[in-house]
Enzyme design. Structure first.
Site, PDB file in Angstrom:
ATOM      1  CE  LYS A 239     -19.790  36.061  74.365  1.00  0.00           C
ATOM      2  NZ  LYS A 239     -18.724  36.465  75.292  1.00  0.00           N
ATOM      3  NE  ARG A 274     -20.110  31.722  80.178  1.00  0.00           N
ATOM      4  CZ  ARG A 274     -21.142  32.130  79.458  1.00  0.00           C
ATOM      5  NH1 ARG A 274     -20.970  32.518  78.213  1.00  0.00           N
ATOM      6  NH2 ARG A 274     -22.348  32.170  79.991  1.00  0.00           N
TER       7      ARG A 274
HETATM    8  C1  8Y7 Z   1     -19.014  35.577  78.732  1.00  0.00           C
HETATM    9  C2  8Y7 Z   1     -19.397  35.293  80.051  1.00  0.00           C
HETATM   10  C3  8Y7 Z   1     -21.164  35.650  78.842  1.00  0.00           C
HETATM   11  C4  8Y7 Z   1     -17.621  35.603  78.437  1.00  0.00           C
HETATM   12  C5  8Y7 Z   1     -17.218  35.060  80.747  1.00  0.00           C
HETATM   13  C6  8Y7 Z   1     -22.871  35.049  75.889  1.00  0.00           C
HETATM   14  C7  8Y7 Z   1     -21.559  35.163  81.290  1.00  0.00           C
HETATM   15  C8  8Y7 Z   1     -22.931  36.231  76.747  1.00  0.00           C
HETATM   16  N1  8Y7 Z   1     -20.140  35.773  77.978  1.00  0.00           N
HETATM   17  N2  8Y7 Z   1     -18.519  35.038  81.053  1.00  0.00           N
HETATM   18  N3  8Y7 Z   1     -20.757  35.352  80.097  1.00  0.00           N
HETATM   19  N4  8Y7 Z   1     -16.766  35.332  79.471  1.00  0.00           N
HETATM   20  N5  8Y7 Z   1     -16.301  34.821  81.691  1.00  0.00           N
HETATM   21  O1  8Y7 Z   1     -23.103  35.263  74.660  1.00  0.00           O
HETATM   22  O2  8Y7 Z   1     -17.164  35.869  77.318  1.00  0.00           O
HETATM   23  O3  8Y7 Z   1     -22.595  33.923  76.314  1.00  0.00           O
HETATM   24  S1  8Y7 Z   1     -22.875  35.864  78.473  1.00  0.00           S
END
Ligand code: 8Y7
Length: 302
Positions: A239, A274
């Site tokens: 990110k 994640r």
């Molecule tokens: C997150 C996410 C994304 C996060 C959760 C990316 C779908 C953006 N980021 N879900 N999703 N937490 N729970 O850069 O931080 O991965 S998408």
């Protein structure tokens, strides 16, 4: 099931949440931090070879992440990156449902679905998904009911604004307080609707309507977030926070920074991370976890 209820003062290593997350018929052991592997099924993954090819490639990527140590695979068909446009519901369904069906049949780990839509939730739960990862914390019409009428786990994430515009000068008077208040309210709403805390994961939503300073304040507030009584999920992989902390490195060069952030989040108390880079993160977290003194009879896995 092991339920710990000691207080979560910073530095207290006993998590005040269950060490197991029930995901319908499956379960995630949270006695140590676990990896959620990201599986995107967005348009560029359809650009060559068509949908059949995309399905086979999604399966191969998911298996690779499981072999590298992922405890859960998060399937997403809608880009939620800052500035991303919305995908129509029928397109999201076409992308996600066939992948979830095959993954749920074949993989040994639970399948999480990254969606905000009730219909996508219902169809994916029917196909065997074990978790819903909702960046909108079940606020869409029907979403709360879709989860309540099942036994899947759910991640409630905080987001300010909408993906398309959320990074336009986000402002908070006290970001930690506001995020905690939001997540506490959503948690209560879930409990009233019959979704108990034992199947809820909370996430401060790094990068979703937040400056680098907001993100750092929230990561440091993980012990306070844990006091709400649920496991915490953190997504920082690649990110812009990582770019900002490293003087503007581009997205392809954020691996080491992302791994550092994941380890720090794990040591701060997050139990689900994640990530895109499963092997690197899993190995770093395993070593960090082994070095961390183990005084509470928690898993000492390596
Ligand atoms: C997150 C996410 C994304 C996060 C959760 C990316 C779908 C953006 N980021 N879900 N999703 N937490 N729970 O850069 O931080 O991965 S998408």
């Amino acid at each position: 099931m092991t339920v710990r209820s000691a207080g979560a003062a910073p530095g207290n290593r006993v998590p005040p949440h269950s060490l197991e997350l029930r995901c319908a018929e499956q379960c995630i052991d949270l006695s140590m931090p676990r990896i959620m592997g990201i599986l995107n099924v967005t348009p560029d993954s359809f650009s060559d070879g068509g949908r059949y090819d995309a399905l086979e490639r999604a399966l191969a990527h998911a298996w690779e992440m499981v072999e590298e140590g992922a405890a859960v695979i998060d399937v997403g068909g809608e880009s939620t990156r800052p500035g991303a446009a919305e995908v129509p519901e029928d397109e999201e369904l076409r992308r996600v449902v066939p992948v979830v069906r095959r993954l749920a049949q074949e993989l040994p780990v639970p399948i999480s679905v990254d969606t905000r839509r009730a219909e996508v939730m219902r169809q994916c739960i029917a196909e065997g998904a074990g978790m819903i990862n909702d960046i909108n914390a079940l606020q869409e019409p029907g979403a709360l009911e879709a989860v309540a009428n099942s036994s899947v786990a759910v991640c409630l994430m905080h987001m300010r604004g909408q993906p398309r515009t959320m990074q336009e000068a986000p402002h908070y008077s006290d970001v930690v307080k506001e995020v905690l208040t939001f997540l506490r309210r959503r948690l209560r709403r879930c409990e009233v609707a019959g979704v108990g805390a034992e199947r809820i994961v909370l996430d401060p939503g790094v990068g979703f309507g937040k400056t680098p300073e907001h993100n750092l304040a929230l990561l440091r507030a993980t012990p306070q977030l844990l006091e709400l009584g649920c496991p915490v999920l953190i997504g920082v992989s690649r990110k812009s926070l990582i770019g900002a902390l490293l003087g503007g490195v581009e997205v392809e060069k954020r691996l080491f920074g992302s791994v550092g952030a994941a380890v720090a989040a794990a040591l701060a108390g997050a139990r689900l991370l994640r990530v895109h880079d499963v092997r690197a993160t899993h190995e770093a977290v395993q070593v960090a976890w082994a070095v961390r003194a183990n005084t509470n009879g928690e898993s000492d896995e390596r």
